[in-house]
Design a protein around this motif. Structure first.
Motif, short mmCIF file in Angstrom:
data_model
loop_
_atom_site.label_atom_id
_atom_site.label_comp_id
_atom_site.label_asym_id
_atom_site.label_seq_id
_atom_site.Cartn_x
_atom_site.Cartn_y
_atom_site.Cartn_z
N LYS A 11 0.84 -1.21 0.00
CA LYS A 11 0.00 0.00 0.00
C LYS A 11 0.87 1.25 0.00
CE LYS A 11 -2.35 1.28 3.68
NZ LYS A 11 -3.37 1.43 4.75
N ALA A 12 1.95 1.23 0.77
CA ALA A 12 2.86 2.38 0.81
C ALA A 12 3.50 2.62 -0.56
CB ALA A 12 3.94 2.15 1.86
N ILE A 13 3.93 1.56 -1.21
CA ILE A 13 4.52 1.68 -2.54
C ILE A 13 3.50 2.23 -3.53
CG2 ILE A 13 5.50 0.39 -4.50
CD1 ILE A 13 6.63 -1.58 -2.33
N GLU A 18 1.49 6.59 -6.88
CA GLU A 18 0.29 7.36 -7.20
C GLU A 18 0.61 8.85 -7.35
OE1 GLU A 18 -4.32 7.04 -5.64
OE2 GLU A 18 -2.73 7.22 -4.17
N LYS A 19 1.67 9.29 -6.72
CA LYS A 19 2.06 10.71 -6.77
C LYS A 19 2.75 11.06 -8.09
CE LYS A 19 2.62 10.89 -1.76
NZ LYS A 19 3.59 11.01 -0.62
N GLY A 20 2.95 10.06 -8.94
CA GLY A 20 3.52 10.33 -10.25
C GLY A 20 4.93 9.82 -10.44
N SER A 21 5.49 9.21 -9.41
CA SER A 21 6.84 8.66 -9.55
C SER A 21 6.82 7.43 -10.44
CB SER A 21 7.40 8.28 -8.18
OG SER A 21 7.39 9.38 -7.30
N GLY A 22 7.82 7.32 -11.29
CA GLY A 22 7.90 6.13 -12.13
C GLY A 22 8.25 4.89 -11.34
N SER A 23 8.94 5.10 -10.22
CA SER A 23 9.27 4.00 -9.33
C SER A 23 9.39 4.55 -7.92
CB SER A 23 10.59 3.32 -9.76
OG SER A 23 11.66 4.25 -9.70
N ALA A 24 9.35 3.65 -6.95
CA ALA A 24 9.46 4.05 -5.55
C ALA A 24 10.86 3.71 -5.04
CB ALA A 24 8.40 3.33 -4.71
N SER A 25 11.57 4.69 -4.54
CA SER A 25 12.91 4.45 -4.03
C SER A 25 12.85 3.85 -2.63
CB SER A 25 13.70 5.76 -3.98
OG SER A 25 13.17 6.62 -2.98
N THR A 26 13.95 3.22 -2.25
CA THR A 26 14.04 2.65 -0.90
C THR A 26 13.87 3.74 0.15
OG1 THR A 26 15.53 0.90 -1.67
CG2 THR A 26 15.53 1.36 0.68
N ALA A 28 12.20 6.57 -0.12
CA ALA A 28 10.81 7.02 -0.08
C ALA A 28 9.94 6.03 0.68
CB ALA A 28 10.27 7.21 -1.50
N ILE A 29 10.18 4.75 0.47
CA ILE A 29 9.42 3.71 1.17
C ILE A 29 9.75 3.74 2.65
CG2 ILE A 29 8.97 1.23 1.36
CD1 ILE A 29 9.79 1.04 -1.63
N SER A 30 11.03 3.93 2.97
CA SER A 30 11.47 4.01 4.36
C SER A 30 10.77 5.16 5.08
CB SER A 30 12.99 4.21 4.40
OG SER A 30 13.43 4.42 5.72
N LYS A 31 10.65 6.29 4.40
CA LYS A 31 9.97 7.45 4.99
C LYS A 31 8.48 7.19 5.16
CE LYS A 31 9.27 12.42 4.27
NZ LYS A 31 9.55 13.58 3.38
N GLU A 32 7.85 6.59 4.16
CA GLU A 32 6.42 6.31 4.21
C GLU A 32 6.09 5.32 5.32
OE1 GLU A 32 2.44 6.71 3.03
OE2 GLU A 32 4.15 7.82 2.22
#
Length: 219
Positions: A11-13, A18-26, A28-32
């Motif tokens: 869900k976090a990824i 959903e915010k428009g990123s082509g991929s989710a970085s480690t 960004a996921i760590s922060k979420e």
């Protein structure tokens, strides 16, 4: 089987993508997820082994069809439960997130289907976020941040960008709820704050931060 923690990661990824990123970085996921990068890396390997994500070191993460289906189903359940808590149990909109976080992991498809029907198939949750249908399709509408509304134009509050309890409590104290009619009267260049008219009767000055976190639909 997918664990509750694994579901939360998916869900976090999804929310990051959903915010428009082509991929989710480690990072960004760590922060979420509010956890360490090392923990994220371990989890990503597990999710990749379960064919829920495409993960390449240093290149970010995307969801597979399986991972996307799990994430949207989780979001659907979460938002349906939020509607139930507000409309049927009279919880306020600032009380429901943590409860729905627990209830979203209930696995019964029949329960979710009946809950959806019982609530008359709502398209948006109490915070104005779209609720995906059983096939994972979202209903989108034309909306903008309050700060982007033209001067002397009226609109209706339809959602919030931030859904923290302190922010929602502040909005409640100011009489700003979904469905409230709001007119932008003036912008202040000094700090970006705005003067608005609420329901045609009450003038209020809002900070730029508040205005940026309120979504409106023009009348």
């Amino acid at each position: 089987m997918i664990s509750h923690t694994e579901e939360n990661y998916l869900k976090a990824i999804y929310k990051i993508l959903e915010k428009g990123s082509g991929s989710a970085s480690t990072n960004a996921i760590s922060k979420e997820m509010n956890t360490s990068a090392a923990s994220v890396t371990d989890m990503l390997k597990r999710l990749a082994d379960k064919d829920c994500i495409d993960y390449k070191k240093y290149k970010g993460v995307t969801l597979t069809n399986k991972g996307k289906n799990i994430a949207t189903t989780l979001i659907r359940k979460h938002r349906l439960w939020e509607v139930f808590l507000v409309e049927k149990l009279n919880f306020s909109w600032d009380e429901i997130h943590e409860i729905a976080e627990e209830m979203e992991h209930i696995q019964s498809e029949e329960l979710v289907s009946r809950l959806d029907a019982f609530l008359d198939h709502p398209r948006f949750d109490p915070h104005g976020d779209p609720i995906p249908d059983a096939e994972g399709h979202f209903t989108f509408r034309k909306q903008r941040a309050l700060t982007e509304l033209p001067l002397e134009k009226s609109a209706v509050i339809v959602g919030v960008k931030e859904s923290s309890s302190p922010f929602l409590q502040y909005l409640t104290q100011q009489g700003l709820a979904l469905g409230t009619t709001i007119k932008l009267l003036e912008r202040f260049d000094y700090d970006g704050s705005i003067k608005v008219l609420i329901n045609g009767s009450k003038e209020l000055v809002l900070s730029q931060k508040v205005g940026n976190n309120l979504y409106v639909q023009q009348s």
